[in-house]
Scaffold this active site. Structure first.
Site, mmCIF file in Angstrom:
data_model
loop_
_atom_site.group_PDB
_atom_site.id
_atom_site.type_symbol
_atom_site.label_atom_id
_atom_site.label_comp_id
_atom_site.label_asym_id
_atom_site.label_seq_id
_atom_site.Cartn_x
_atom_site.Cartn_y
_atom_site.Cartn_z
ATOM 1 N N ASP A 269 43.051 30.309 23.615
ATOM 2 C CA ASP A 269 43.389 31.735 24.070
ATOM 3 C C ASP A 269 45.055 31.784 23.732
ATOM 4 O OD1 ASP A 269 43.115 34.528 25.023
ATOM 5 O OD2 ASP A 269 43.310 33.824 27.083
ATOM 6 N N SER B 217 39.705 42.239 32.876
ATOM 7 C CA SER B 217 38.931 42.145 34.219
ATOM 8 C C SER B 217 38.739 43.470 34.960
ATOM 9 C CB SER B 217 40.075 41.292 35.149
ATOM 10 O OG SER B 217 39.611 39.756 35.016
ATOM 11 N N THR C 295 41.092 37.179 35.524
ATOM 12 C CA THR C 295 41.598 37.605 36.666
ATOM 13 C C THR C 295 40.421 37.720 37.796
ATOM 14 O OG1 THR C 295 43.547 38.817 35.899
ATOM 15 C CG2 THR C 295 42.735 39.408 38.246
HETATM 16 ZN ZN LIG Z 1 44.827 37.930 26.570
#
Ligand SMILES: [Zn+2]
Length: 350
Positions: A83, A226, A269
């Site tokens: 990521d 999220s 999150t």
């Molecule tokens: Zn990101």
């Protein structure tokens, strides 16, 4: 099942018209929570690690936990994704370690904070694509800049300062040949995404829809996605936390995105909130407890519940057995002979 190519997961998701959640991990319990949810819902899944996660867990711990996941859940296609790679070197080290997919976030400089110009982004992303595709590895790029900061990565500010320009997205896809493209449509990283429930004025779904029309073969990625559910915030606050009231991206907006080419949805999150709420609850209600398993187990279960819910909402549930995984070598051949080409001017040839 060995770790599989993210490109194959996303191609299959496009065929089936669903999205695939990409969940961030730092430790064993998070990987277990995701794999249990994937087994329960029969879902293909993307497990991703940020630079911060690789540092926290050390590369080899993380990689071998992922191999254990592939071994213990042979029926689940699972891709391992870097990521927000901040440089060619970060992506190269992930590929050398065995990641089957990398994100080159060239929207920011290597410091992970300062926005780059378009040419710089094209140049570094193209370099990563050449290196990765020669090795059968998938590449996600980013055009436009997301708001907020997470794991020390991000330009800060609101998500509306650098919304993706569709013309630039098309030129970027053409010049880099990325498999997947993260676009900025008003979302932000971290828990504090919106100070009121988001509507059309903050979430630019029309831009996403236009980009998908013009780039039908490039899989779109929603970051900062999220949903930050109120019940998870409430548990944290009920047991001694102090979170300010905040809103995430409503699941219905994500589902609208999935109808228009979104194939990868990043979620971090919500899982962090679920874990922290569960741990706070145990310790608050049982101050005498001190065995980490007493709170890690409920924390793992709380995360599994969130992941299960997302897998169902994104539509990936039930699709784990739809296809047999290609080897990374087969993916390498596909890139070499052009069958996996995504660039608009070349993609029609195959
Ligand atoms: Zn990101």
């Amino acid at each position: 099942m060995p770790l599989v190519s993210m490109r194959q997961l996303l191609d299959e998701a496009a065929k089936g018209g669903y999205g695939v959640g990409a969940f961030n991990v730092n430790n064993m319990e998070q990987i277990q929570a995701i794999m249990e949810a994937a087994r329960a819902t029969k879902s293909p899944v993307i497990v991703q690690a940020s630079r911060g996660a690789r540092q926290y867990s050390q590369d080899n711990f993380l990689y071998h936990l992922m191999l254990a996941a592939a071994e213990l859940y042979p029926e689940i296609p699972v891709a391992m994704h870097q990521d927000h790679g901040n440089s060619f070197e970060t992506c190269k080290s992930a590929i050398e370690l065995g990641f089957t997919s990398v994100m080159m976030d060239g929207s920011l400089k290597a410091d992970g904070k300062t926005p780059t110009d378009f040419e710089e982004n094209v140049e570094v992303t193209r370099k990563v694509v050449e290196y990765a595709h020669e090795r059968g590895v998938t590449v996600e790029g980013e055009i436009g800049v997301l708001g907020g900061i997470e794991d020390g990565h991000g330009a800060g500010g609101t998500g509306l300062e650098h919304v993706t320009d569709p013309d630039q997205a098309v030129e970027f896809a053409e010049r880099t040949g990325v498999d997947a493209l993260a676009i900025a449509i008003g979302t932000s990283h971290g828990a504090y995404k919106f100070s009121k429930k988001p509507d059309g004025s903050v979430l630019k779904m029309d831009i996403l829809i236009e980009i998908h029309k013009r780039l039908p073969r490039t899989h779109l990625v929603m970051h900062g996605s999220s949903s930050v559910p109120k019940d998870l915030q409430d548990i944290v606050n009920k047991y001694g936390g102090h979170l300010k009231e905040t809103w995430g991206v409503p699941v219905e907006e994500i589902q609208l995105g999935i109808k228009h080419g979104v194939r990868k949805i990043n979620v971090d999150t919500d899982n962090r909130l679920a874990i922290t709420g569960a741990i706070r609850k145990v310790l608050f209600e049982n101050p005498e407890k001190f065995d980490p398993r007493d709170y890690n187990k409920p924390a793992r279960e709380a995360m599994q519940k969130v992941v299960t819910e997302r897998m169902t909402q994104f539509g990936q549930a039930g699709n784990a057995g739809d296809y047999s995984p290609k080897t990374i070598e087969e993916m390498r051949e596909g890139y070499a002979d052009g069958t996996l080409e995504t660039r608009p001017s070349l993609a029609g040839a195959h």
